[in-house]
Design a protein around this motif. Structure first.
Motif, PDB file in Angstrom:
ATOM      1  N   SER A 128      35.682  -2.866 -32.401  1.00  0.00           N
ATOM      2  CA  SER A 128      34.857  -2.049 -33.285  1.00  0.00           C
ATOM      3  C   SER A 128      35.539  -1.897 -34.635  1.00  0.00           C
ATOM      4  N   GLN A 129      34.699  -1.703 -35.650  1.00  0.00           N
ATOM      5  CA  GLN A 129      35.171  -1.406 -36.998  1.00  0.00           C
ATOM      6  C   GLN A 129      34.437  -0.152 -37.462  1.00  0.00           C
ATOM      7  N   THR A 130      35.207   0.879 -37.787  1.00  0.00           N
ATOM      8  CA  THR A 130      34.637   2.172 -38.135  1.00  0.00           C
ATOM      9  C   THR A 130      35.112   2.581 -39.519  1.00  0.00           C
ATOM     10  N   SER A 131      34.174   2.903 -40.396  1.00  0.00           N
ATOM     11  CA  SER A 131      34.495   3.366 -41.749  1.00  0.00           C
ATOM     12  C   SER A 131      33.744   4.659 -42.012  1.00  0.00           C
ATOM     13  N   ASP A 190      22.745   2.750 -31.266  1.00  0.00           N
ATOM     14  CA  ASP A 190      21.936   1.739 -31.944  1.00  0.00           C
ATOM     15  C   ASP A 190      21.748   0.555 -31.008  1.00  0.00           C
ATOM     16  N   ARG A 191      20.493   0.305 -30.627  1.00  0.00           N
ATOM     17  CA  ARG A 191      20.176  -0.796 -29.708  1.00  0.00           C
ATOM     18  C   ARG A 191      20.967  -0.710 -28.400  1.00  0.00           C
ATOM     19  N   GLY A 192      21.132   0.524 -27.916  1.00  0.00           N
ATOM     20  CA  GLY A 192      21.838   0.736 -26.662  1.00  0.00           C
ATOM     21  C   GLY A 192      23.344   0.743 -26.767  1.00  0.00           C
ATOM     22  N   ILE A 193      23.885   0.590 -27.976  1.00  0.00           N
ATOM     23  CA  ILE A 193      25.333   0.617 -28.207  1.00  0.00           C
ATOM     24  C   ILE A 193      25.688   1.970 -28.808  1.00  0.00           C
ATOM     25  N   ALA A 194      26.515   2.757 -28.108  1.00  0.00           N
ATOM     26  CA  ALA A 194      26.863   4.101 -28.559  1.00  0.00           C
ATOM     27  C   ALA A 194      28.170   4.112 -29.338  1.00  0.00           C
ATOM     28  N   PHE A 195      28.292   5.086 -30.212  1.00  0.00           N
ATOM     29  CA  PHE A 195      29.509   5.287 -31.008  1.00  0.00           C
ATOM     30  C   PHE A 195      30.638   5.736 -30.072  1.00  0.00           C
ATOM     31  N   GLN A 196      31.769   5.022 -30.084  1.00  0.00           N
ATOM     32  CA  GLN A 196      32.887   5.304 -29.187  1.00  0.00           C
ATOM     33  C   GLN A 196      34.159   5.564 -29.992  1.00  0.00           C
ATOM     34  N   THR A 197      35.027   6.432 -29.439  1.00  0.00           N
ATOM     35  CA  THR A 197      36.331   6.711 -30.060  1.00  0.00           C
ATOM     36  C   THR A 197      37.407   6.638 -28.977  1.00  0.00           C
ATOM     37  N   PRO A 198      37.781   5.448 -28.523  1.00  0.00           N
ATOM     38  CA  PRO A 198      38.665   5.295 -27.356  1.00  0.00           C
ATOM     39  C   PRO A 198      40.091   5.776 -27.567  1.00  0.00           C
ATOM     40  N   LEU A 199      40.548   5.930 -28.815  1.00  0.00           N
ATOM     41  CA  LEU A 199      41.922   6.369 -29.066  1.00  0.00           C
ATOM     42  C   LEU A 199      42.000   7.836 -29.476  1.00  0.00           C
ATOM     43  N   ASN A 211      40.047  -0.320 -37.501  1.00  0.00           N
ATOM     44  CA  ASN A 211      39.659  -1.618 -36.956  1.00  0.00           C
ATOM     45  C   ASN A 211      40.349  -1.786 -35.599  1.00  0.00           C
ATOM     46  N   LEU A 212      39.580  -1.657 -34.520  1.00  0.00           N
ATOM     47  CA  LEU A 212      40.142  -1.675 -33.172  1.00  0.00           C
ATOM     48  C   LEU A 212      39.824  -2.981 -32.463  1.00  0.00           C
ATOM     49  N   ASP A 213      40.859  -3.549 -31.886  1.00  0.00           N
ATOM     50  CA  ASP A 213      40.751  -4.750 -31.057  1.00  0.00           C
ATOM     51  C   ASP A 213      41.636  -4.499 -29.845  1.00  0.00           C
ATOM     52  N   LEU A 214      41.031  -4.024 -28.740  1.00  0.00           N
ATOM     53  CA  LEU A 214      41.768  -3.529 -27.586  1.00  0.00           C
ATOM     54  C   LEU A 214      41.304  -4.237 -26.320  1.00  0.00           C
ATOM     55  N   ASP A 215      42.245  -4.477 -25.411  1.00  0.00           N
ATOM     56  CA  ASP A 215      41.887  -4.969 -24.083  1.00  0.00           C
ATOM     57  C   ASP A 215      42.936  -4.517 -23.084  1.00  0.00           C
ATOM     58  N   ASP A 216      42.513  -4.322 -21.846  1.00  0.00           N
ATOM     59  CA  ASP A 216      43.437  -3.876 -20.803  1.00  0.00           C
ATOM     60  C   ASP A 216      43.460  -4.870 -19.650  1.00  0.00           C
ATOM     61  N   ARG A 217      44.244  -4.543 -18.620  1.00  0.00           N
ATOM     62  CA  ARG A 217      44.441  -5.465 -17.510  1.00  0.00           C
ATOM     63  C   ARG A 217      43.243  -5.568 -16.585  1.00  0.00           C
ATOM     64  N   SER A 218      42.261  -4.679 -16.750  1.00  0.00           N
ATOM     65  CA  SER A 218      41.049  -4.755 -15.939  1.00  0.00           C
ATOM     66  C   SER A 218      39.997  -5.646 -16.566  1.00  0.00           C
ATOM     67  N   GLN A 230      29.865   2.612 -37.389  1.00  0.00           N
ATOM     68  CA  GLN A 230      30.681   1.751 -36.537  1.00  0.00           C
ATOM     69  C   GLN A 230      29.936   0.459 -36.236  1.00  0.00           C
ATOM     70  N   ASN A 231      30.614  -0.657 -36.387  1.00  0.00           N
ATOM     71  CA  ASN A 231      30.067  -1.950 -35.990  1.00  0.00           C
ATOM     72  C   ASN A 231      30.742  -2.385 -34.696  1.00  0.00           C
ATOM     73  N   SER A 232      29.928  -2.583 -33.654  1.00  0.00           N
ATOM     74  CA  SER A 232      30.503  -2.904 -32.350  1.00  0.00           C
ATOM     75  C   SER A 232      29.466  -3.597 -31.487  1.00  0.00           C
ATOM     76  N   ASP A 233      29.777  -4.802 -30.980  1.00  0.00           N
ATOM     77  CA  ASP A 233      28.938  -5.512 -30.009  1.00  0.00           C
ATOM     78  C   ASP A 233      27.493  -5.659 -30.477  1.00  0.00           C
ATOM     79  N   GLY A 234      27.303  -5.899 -31.747  1.00  0.00           N
ATOM     80  CA  GLY A 234      25.959  -6.115 -32.246  1.00  0.00           C
ATOM     81  C   GLY A 234      25.208  -4.864 -32.620  1.00  0.00           C
ATOM     82  N   GLY A 235      25.776  -3.692 -32.404  1.00  0.00           N
ATOM     83  CA  GLY A 235      25.151  -2.433 -32.787  1.00  0.00           C
ATOM     84  C   GLY A 235      25.895  -1.784 -33.941  1.00  0.00           C
TER      85      GLY A 235
END
Length: 403
Positions: A231-234, A291-300, A218-225, A258-263
């Motif tokens: 996202s939630q990935t199981s 899914d609906r233009g939202i791609a599976f991401q693995t930022p970490l 369960n990722l909840d990330l933000d940076d200074r930009s 993965q559930n992320s931004d509506g996809g």
């Protein structure tokens, strides 16, 4: 979400207590008599990286030296304290690196820095139970979802509290809460640090011919930009192996949603490899869907391990990606005074997961050997573009040594 994590981690803590009670598999009476211990170590690495791409007029270069000294203090057998600094010095002018100067050259992400890489306290009441709090390394399975990105000079570390439990019959449980991520880009970059409200859970158990695992990230990330990642990935994974004399067969199958931004994009991976004496052959299929233009991401993740070494797909394109990889490795062994010598050749073909685009392909090779306690390697990757990015070549020369 934090309440859910607290409840799950609390259950893990309660479970570990049963294995930390007297009579469980502990460190033994001999350790009780041991006095405090102090261990000093240093990890050094010198690397030259060259990069060129058809879209930019000039090549990018970087020559960096990384020194990572650490001290580990063990006042009693159950407790260890680790402090580790990390310093990176650039030995070539910054103007040669597009990461610093802008878009006229390809960038190399290894930047000058001086920072605290780790500062953690670990409590291990038994050989089966451990807890850690502070700035630490977190490496889960093959680092497809959470890793330390050790390929880059600046390691990715986590401000977190983690717990792990292993039962006598081989069941393993890991969980953690992460409130900050120090990324490989460095503290000076706007996207070099993630502020985090994330947690992970990973459980595995032995099964016939291998091991099965289930995970939730369960990722909840933000940076200074201003970039936000939610996202939630199981998912589940099965890894197995079997040996017949000099032949070893290894396989892996995994799936995640993965559930992320509506996809709700999906992830799938299937891999098989064979080892015979000094030769290893591997074939891997991996899909990060869309899914609906939202791609599976693995930022970490340790992304350099996946989708080719040229690092064109560190962020999954909106249409997703399908990657077919073939790899051959020859473990040469000793060559005169050199030892642990190996040569690997790799091919990747990349296509869009949706829409039918042919992204391109990549060839790569890596030679490595150890001489006078120093590990040397040379690696090259060439990406030939079709419908994504442009032709790119990257080359690395590396020398590393631990003291």
């Amino acid at each position: 979400m934090a309440k859910v994590f607290t409840a799950l981690l609390g259950a893990l803590v309660l479970a570990t207590r049963a294995y930390a009670q007297p009579g469980a598999n502990t460190t033994g009476d001999s350790d009780v008599a041991d006095g405090p211990r102090i261990l000093f170590q240093a990890d050094t690495r010198l690397r030259y990286e060259f990069a060129e791409t058809r879209d930019l007029p000039d090549a990018g270069e970087a020559l960096t030296l990384r020194i990572r000294p650490s001290v580990e203090i063990t006042p009693v057998p159950e407790i260890s304290i680790i402090a580790e600094a990390e310093g990176i010095v650039s030995l070539l002018p910054d103007r040669l690196n597009g990461f610093v100067t802008g878009l006229q050259r390809p960038g190399v992400a290894d930047q000058e820095t001086l920072e605290l890489n780790r500062l953690q306290v670990e409590f291990a009441p038994s050989e089966l139970v451990s807890f850690a709090v502070g700035r630490q390394r977190i490496s889960i399975d093959d680092e497809r979802f959470i890793g330390i990105v050790d390929f880059r000079q600046n390691q990715q570390t986590y401000d977190a509290v983690t717990a792990s439990l292993e039962t006598p019959d081989g069941v393993q449980l890991r969980g953690g809460y992460i409130w900050r991520v120090g990324r490989v880009l460095g503290l000076e970059q706007a996207d070099g640090v993630f502020e985090s409200d994330s947690f992970f859970l990973n459980a595995s158990a032995p099964v016939p011919l291998g091991q099965v695992s289930a995970f939730h990230y369960n990722l909840d990330l933000d940076d200074r930009s201003g970039m936000l990642i939610r996202s939630q990935t199981s998912g589940v994974a099965y890894r197995g192996r079997v040996f017949r004399g000099a032949l070893g067969l290894f396989w892996e199958a995994s799936y995640a949603r993965q559930n992320s931004d509506g996809g709700s994009p999906e992830y799938a991976r299937a891999a098989i490899s064979a080892d015979y004496r000094d030769i290893s052959l591997a074939l891997t299929f991996e899909e990060l869907g869309s899914d609906r233009g939202i791609a599976f991401q693995t930022p970490l993740a340790t992304l350099h391990r996946f989708q080719g070494a040229a690092d064109l797909f560190l962020v999954t394109p909106p249409e997703g990606i399908e990657d077919i990889q073939a790899r051959a490795t020859w473990r040469i062994g000793s060559l005169g005074s050199a030892r642990a010598t190996s040569l690997a050749i790799q091919y990747n073909r990349f296509d869009a997961a949706t829409g039918g685009a042919d992204y391109g392909e990549e060839w790569g090779a890596r030679f490595a050997t150890t001489f006078i306690s120093t590990r040397f390697s040379a690696e090259v990757a060439h990406y030939r573009a079709r419908e994504f990015a442009s032709d790119t070549t990257r080359f690395w020369l590396t020398a590393s040594r631990k003291f």
